[in-house]
Design a protein around this motif. Sequence first.
Motif, PDB file in Angstrom:
ATOM      1  N   GLY A  23       0.783  -1.223   0.000  1.00 28.70           N
ATOM      2  CA  GLY A  23       0.000   0.000   0.000  1.00 28.70           C
ATOM      3  C   GLY A  23       0.819   1.278   0.000  1.00 28.70           C
ATOM      4  O   GLY A  23       0.304   2.346  -0.333  1.00 28.70           O
ATOM      5  N   TRP A  24       2.101   1.212   0.347  1.00 24.37           N
ATOM      6  CA  TRP A  24       2.873   2.459   0.412  1.00 24.37           C
ATOM      7  C   TRP A  24       4.289   2.361  -0.121  1.00 24.37           C
ATOM      8  O   TRP A  24       4.950   3.386  -0.334  1.00 24.37           O
ATOM      9  N   TRP A  25       4.821   1.154  -0.363  1.00 25.99           N
ATOM     10  CA  TRP A  25       6.224   1.095  -0.749  1.00 25.99           C
ATOM     11  C   TRP A  25       6.435   0.418  -2.085  1.00 25.99           C
ATOM     12  O   TRP A  25       6.817   1.035  -3.057  1.00 25.99           O
ATOM     13  N   THR A  26       6.225  -0.886  -2.174  1.00 29.51           N
ATOM     14  CA  THR A  26       6.429  -1.621  -3.417  1.00 29.51           C
ATOM     15  C   THR A  26       5.390  -2.725  -3.525  1.00 29.51           C
ATOM     16  O   THR A  26       4.981  -3.297  -2.511  1.00 29.51           O
ATOM     17  N   THR A  27       4.967  -3.017  -4.751  1.00 25.49           N
ATOM     18  CA  THR A  27       4.009  -4.101  -4.943  1.00 25.49           C
ATOM     19  C   THR A  27       4.697  -5.460  -4.913  1.00 25.49           C
ATOM     20  O   THR A  27       4.038  -6.482  -4.828  1.00 25.49           O
ATOM     21  N   ASP A  28       6.014  -5.487  -4.986  1.00 24.90           N
ATOM     22  CA  ASP A  28       6.784  -6.722  -4.887  1.00 24.90           C
ATOM     23  C   ASP A  28       7.221  -6.887  -3.435  1.00 24.90           C
ATOM     24  O   ASP A  28       8.355  -6.583  -3.063  1.00 24.90           O
ATOM     25  N   ALA A  29       6.288  -7.322  -2.602  1.00 29.84           N
ATOM     26  CA  ALA A  29       6.556  -7.429  -1.170  1.00 29.84           C
ATOM     27  C   ALA A  29       6.020  -8.743  -0.633  1.00 29.84           C
ATOM     28  O   ALA A  29       4.984  -9.237  -1.077  1.00 29.84           O
ATOM     29  N   LYS A  30       6.752  -9.303   0.321  1.00 28.88           N
ATOM     30  CA  LYS A  30       6.311 -10.500   1.022  1.00 28.88           C
ATOM     31  C   LYS A  30       6.696 -10.333   2.486  1.00 28.88           C
ATOM     32  O   LYS A  30       7.870 -10.190   2.810  1.00 28.88           O
ATOM     33  N   ALA A  31       5.703 -10.313   3.361  1.00 34.01           N
ATOM     34  CA  ALA A  31       5.973 -10.089   4.783  1.00 34.01           C
ATOM     35  C   ALA A  31       4.933 -10.807   5.630  1.00 34.01           C
ATOM     36  O   ALA A  31       3.773 -10.905   5.241  1.00 34.01           O
ATOM     37  N   GLU A  32       5.362 -11.291   6.776  1.00 32.53           N
ATOM     38  CA  GLU A  32       4.475 -11.922   7.745  1.00 32.53           C
ATOM     39  C   GLU A  32       4.720 -11.285   9.108  1.00 32.53           C
ATOM     40  O   GLU A  32       5.871 -11.126   9.511  1.00 32.53           O
ATOM     41  N   PRO A  33       3.655 -10.927   9.818  1.00 34.30           N
ATOM     42  CA  PRO A  33       3.823 -10.287  11.131  1.00 34.30           C
ATOM     43  C   PRO A  33       4.127 -11.302  12.229  1.00 34.30           C
ATOM     44  O   PRO A  33       3.340 -11.529  13.140  1.00 34.30           O
ATOM     45  N   GLN A  34       5.300 -11.951  12.129  1.00 36.20           N
ATOM     46  CA  GLN A  34       5.708 -12.940  13.111  1.00 36.20           C
ATOM     47  C   GLN A  34       7.147 -12.682  13.534  1.00 36.20           C
ATOM     48  O   GLN A  34       8.010 -12.396  12.688  1.00 36.20           O
ATOM     49  N   VAL A  35       7.406 -12.792  14.822  1.00 41.17           N
ATOM     50  CA  VAL A  35       8.766 -12.635  15.334  1.00 41.17           C
ATOM     51  C   VAL A  35       9.666 -13.670  14.662  1.00 41.17           C
ATOM     52  O   VAL A  35       9.299 -14.831  14.517  1.00 41.17           O
ATOM     53  N   GLY A  36      10.825 -13.225  14.203  1.00 43.05           N
ATOM     54  CA  GLY A  36      11.772 -14.093  13.531  1.00 43.05           C
ATOM     55  C   GLY A  36      11.593 -14.165  12.028  1.00 43.05           C
ATOM     56  O   GLY A  36      12.420 -14.725  11.329  1.00 43.05           O
TER      57      GLY A  36
END
Length: 65
Positions: free
Chosen positions: A26-39
């Motif tokens: 939504g604000w940086w790049t459309t080529d993104a992969k992220a999960e909200p998990q520690v580690g």
Amino acid sequence: MPHQIMINAPAEKVYETITTTEGFKGWWTTDAKAEPQVGSIAEFGFYNRKAIFQMHMICLNQVSW
């Protein structure tokens, strides 16, 4: 070198924006992969993946680039 910025938004919204695939897209790049998990390691590609950035989630309120 630590960097700090002030953002006029609820903490929950900021957290979602910098820890989820949809948030980054939504604000940086459309080529993104992220999960909200520690580690977890988030990855962001630019210029047909010629430049790739990674972000490491250290704990629920700290990330490292």
